[in-house]
Design a protein around this motif. Structure first.
Motif, PDB file in Angstrom:
ATOM      1  N   LYS A 159       0.907  -1.323  -0.055  1.00 15.82           N
ATOM      2  CA  LYS A 159      -0.052   0.077   0.135  1.00 15.82           C
ATOM      3  C   LYS A 159       0.744   1.139  -0.070  1.00 15.82           C
ATOM      4  O   LYS A 159       1.940   1.315   0.758  1.00 15.82           O
ATOM      5  CB  LYS A 159      -0.983  -0.127   1.090  1.00 15.82           C
ATOM      6  CG  LYS A 159      -1.768  -1.207   1.410  1.00 15.82           C
ATOM      7  CD  LYS A 159      -2.422  -1.094   2.578  1.00 15.82           C
ATOM      8  CE  LYS A 159      -3.292  -2.430   3.028  1.00 15.82           C
ATOM      9  NZ  LYS A 159      -4.145  -2.523   4.306  1.00 15.82           N
ATOM     10  N   LEU A 199       1.334   5.709  -1.042  1.00 18.47           N
ATOM     11  CA  LEU A 199       0.686   7.076  -1.703  1.00 18.47           C
ATOM     12  C   LEU A 199       1.826   7.414  -2.554  1.00 18.47           C
ATOM     13  O   LEU A 199       2.846   7.258  -2.815  1.00 18.47           O
ATOM     14  CB  LEU A 199       0.651   8.083  -0.593  1.00 18.47           C
ATOM     15  CG  LEU A 199      -0.253   7.790   0.423  1.00 18.47           C
ATOM     16  CD1 LEU A 199      -0.341   8.796   1.410  1.00 18.47           C
ATOM     17  CD2 LEU A 199      -1.680   7.873  -0.207  1.00 18.47           C
ATOM     18  N   ASP A 248       1.312  12.297  -2.444  1.00 19.80           N
ATOM     19  CA  ASP A 248       0.110  11.997  -1.788  1.00 19.80           C
ATOM     20  C   ASP A 248      -1.101  12.299  -2.400  1.00 19.80           C
ATOM     21  O   ASP A 248      -2.228  12.371  -1.451  1.00 19.80           O
ATOM     22  CB  ASP A 248       0.138  12.530  -0.164  1.00 19.80           C
ATOM     23  CG  ASP A 248       1.465  11.857   0.356  1.00 19.80           C
ATOM     24  OD1 ASP A 248       2.060  11.089  -0.235  1.00 19.80           O
ATOM     25  OD2 ASP A 248       1.798  12.342   1.418  1.00 19.80           O
ATOM     26  N   GLN A 249      -1.403  12.601  -3.559  1.00 20.55           N
ATOM     27  CA  GLN A 249      -2.546  12.778  -4.170  1.00 20.55           C
ATOM     28  C   GLN A 249      -3.239  11.590  -4.455  1.00 20.55           C
ATOM     29  O   GLN A 249      -4.435  11.588  -5.012  1.00 20.55           O
ATOM     30  CB  GLN A 249      -2.388  13.648  -5.305  1.00 20.55           C
ATOM     31  CG  GLN A 249      -1.949  15.137  -5.160  1.00 20.55           C
ATOM     32  CD  GLN A 249      -1.875  15.986  -6.237  1.00 20.55           C
ATOM     33  OE1 GLN A 249      -2.466  15.958  -7.229  1.00 20.55           O
ATOM     34  NE2 GLN A 249      -0.592  16.596  -6.162  1.00 20.55           N
ATOM     35  N   ARG A 260      -3.575   7.131  -4.090  1.00 14.16           N
ATOM     36  CA  ARG A 260      -3.298   5.697  -3.145  1.00 14.16           C
ATOM     37  C   ARG A 260      -3.489   4.835  -4.212  1.00 14.16           C
ATOM     38  O   ARG A 260      -3.988   4.795  -5.003  1.00 14.16           O
ATOM     39  CB  ARG A 260      -4.703   5.763  -2.280  1.00 14.16           C
ATOM     40  CG  ARG A 260      -4.521   4.483  -1.304  1.00 14.16           C
ATOM     41  CD  ARG A 260      -5.460   4.404  -0.449  1.00 14.16           C
ATOM     42  NE  ARG A 260      -5.721   5.121   0.490  1.00 14.16           N
ATOM     43  CZ  ARG A 260      -6.783   6.164   0.528  1.00 14.16           C
ATOM     44  NH1 ARG A 260      -7.600   6.011  -0.191  1.00 14.16           N
ATOM     45  NH2 ARG A 260      -6.787   7.132   1.403  1.00 14.16           N
ATOM     46  N   LEU A 309      -7.711  10.647  -4.781  1.00 15.04           N
ATOM     47  CA  LEU A 309      -7.765  11.256  -3.679  1.00 15.04           C
ATOM     48  C   LEU A 309      -8.471  12.916  -3.747  1.00 15.04           C
ATOM     49  O   LEU A 309      -8.360  13.296  -4.910  1.00 15.04           O
ATOM     50  CB  LEU A 309      -6.587  11.500  -2.663  1.00 15.04           C
ATOM     51  CG  LEU A 309      -6.057  10.123  -2.284  1.00 15.04           C
ATOM     52  CD1 LEU A 309      -4.767  10.293  -1.205  1.00 15.04           C
ATOM     53  CD2 LEU A 309      -7.304   9.393  -1.511  1.00 15.04           C
ATOM     54  N   ARG A 359       5.560   6.590  -2.005  1.00 10.53           N
ATOM     55  CA  ARG A 359       5.926   6.273  -0.286  1.00 10.53           C
ATOM     56  C   ARG A 359       5.126   5.223   0.012  1.00 10.53           C
ATOM     57  O   ARG A 359       3.955   5.186   0.452  1.00 10.53           O
ATOM     58  CB  ARG A 359       5.555   7.593   0.286  1.00 10.53           C
ATOM     59  CG  ARG A 359       5.888   7.750   1.839  1.00 10.53           C
ATOM     60  CD  ARG A 359       5.712   9.281   2.268  1.00 10.53           C
ATOM     61  NE  ARG A 359       4.479   9.794   2.159  1.00 10.53           N
ATOM     62  CZ  ARG A 359       3.467   9.552   3.221  1.00 10.53           C
ATOM     63  NH1 ARG A 359       3.790   8.751   4.235  1.00 10.53           N
ATOM     64  NH2 ARG A 359       2.315  10.078   2.996  1.00 10.53           N
ATOM     65  N   LEU A 373       3.501   2.767   2.552  1.00  9.99           N
ATOM     66  CA  LEU A 373       2.947   2.988   3.664  1.00  9.99           C
ATOM     67  C   LEU A 373       2.824   1.325   4.780  1.00  9.99           C
ATOM     68  O   LEU A 373       3.004   1.411   5.857  1.00  9.99           O
ATOM     69  CB  LEU A 373       1.536   3.308   3.817  1.00  9.99           C
ATOM     70  CG  LEU A 373       1.162   4.756   3.151  1.00  9.99           C
ATOM     71  CD1 LEU A 373      -0.314   4.824   2.970  1.00  9.99           C
ATOM     72  CD2 LEU A 373       1.930   5.811   3.907  1.00  9.99           C
TER      73      LEU A 373
END
Length: 294
Positions: free
Chosen positions: A7, A9, A13-14, A16, A181, A226, A228
């Protein structure tokens, strides 16, 4: 290599992103059900898609996906949860069709398009959440994507891929899900669309040795991915003899007595994992005493 789902981003971070290598999970399903190529690809894609949806759940929440397009494979049923544990069933496992116009396994022909994709989520509430959409493609990746946009109102792109060997065994299986997102910019969405368009067949990449992390970098082209979390993925069935005891008790005294008189016992098979549980006359008599049903 063990199956794994990551999982992440991406794109500041826009977006997922989920990427899964489910090769061993789909291999296990093929072996348990003895599926032929078209059925293998259909069941495998359904299991990968359901696993991707399942890993958005929390705790002991779980979901069931039922796909029935009135095609030759019949209906497909898949259970999964937030732990990456998935089990699947296909009604008609021995289906093999000529390759489609693109020279690939004809999943659409196997599944059909005259029917529905139904998702039932057990979120530990009084009633399950049930969402349903018509099958628009039969290839399943597009159908899961359509479900997410229309039933859950989450703009998503889902890709599912299963590579089958000439001897019917599974060579590779995997998939991805990218979700937009709320703060995503139009420029970012355009980059995502371009990355998906340029992505080679996922099962081919995995067969060539690429990891979910490497495929993630293909999907998030600005190198902003990134990670998670990474979780193991597996074919796992929670059936047990105790569960089948409860099912036999629910049949009532009359039907249990018929089993004793006609068969002198009973064999109960789990349709997900094909495990058979045997009950002898003594056990059936004990279960008959436990039931309140006539």
């Amino acid at each position: 290599m063990p199956d794994k789902l990551i999982k992440a981003l991406g794109y500041n971070d826009q977006i997922r992103v989920y990427v899964v290598d489910a090769t061993n999970m789909v291999k296990t399903a093929q072996e348990k059900h003895g599926t032929w190529s078209a059925a293998t690809a259909a069941l495998g894609r359904a299991m990968v898609g359901t696993t991707l949806l399942g890993t958005t759940l929390k705790g002991d929440e779980k979901l069931t996906v039922r796909i029935d397009g009135k095609g030759p494979v019949g209906y497909i049923l898949v259970d999964s949860n937030g732990k990456g544990e998935t089990k699947g069933y296909i009604k008609n496992p021995q289906v093999s069709l000529p390759l489609n116009e693109q020279g690939k396994i004809d999943v659409k022909g196997a599944v059909g398009t005259d029917g529905m994709l139904t998702v039932s989520k057990d979120l530990n509430m009084k009633r399950p959440f049930v969402g349903q959409v018509p099958l628009i493609s039969g290839e399943l990746g597009e159908d899961f994507t359509y479900y997410m946009a229309n039933s859950e109102q989450v703009p998503s792109a889902i890709g599912l891929s299963v590579l089958v060997n000439p001897d019917e065994t599974v060579k590779a299986a995997g998939g991805f899900m990218m979700q937009v997102l709320p703060d995503a910019e139009d420029e970012t969405i355009a980059k995502v669309e371009e990355a998906i368009t340029n992505l080679p067949l996922m099962s081919k990449l995995m067969d060539e040795g690429e990891t979910p992390e490497q495929i993630l970098d293909r999907l998030v082209t600005d190198r902003s991915a990134r990670i998670l979390e990474a979780i193991p993925v597996s074919f796992k069935c929670n059936c047990s003899k105790e569960r089948f005891k409860d099912a036999i008790i629910a049949l009532g005294k009359k039907e249990i007595q018929e089993m004793i008189e006609e068969d002198h016992g009973a064999d109960a098979m789990c349709h997900f994992c094909r495990t058979t549980y045997q009950f002898d006359e003594e056990e059936l008599n004990e279960l008959k005493e436990e039931t309140d049903m006539p």
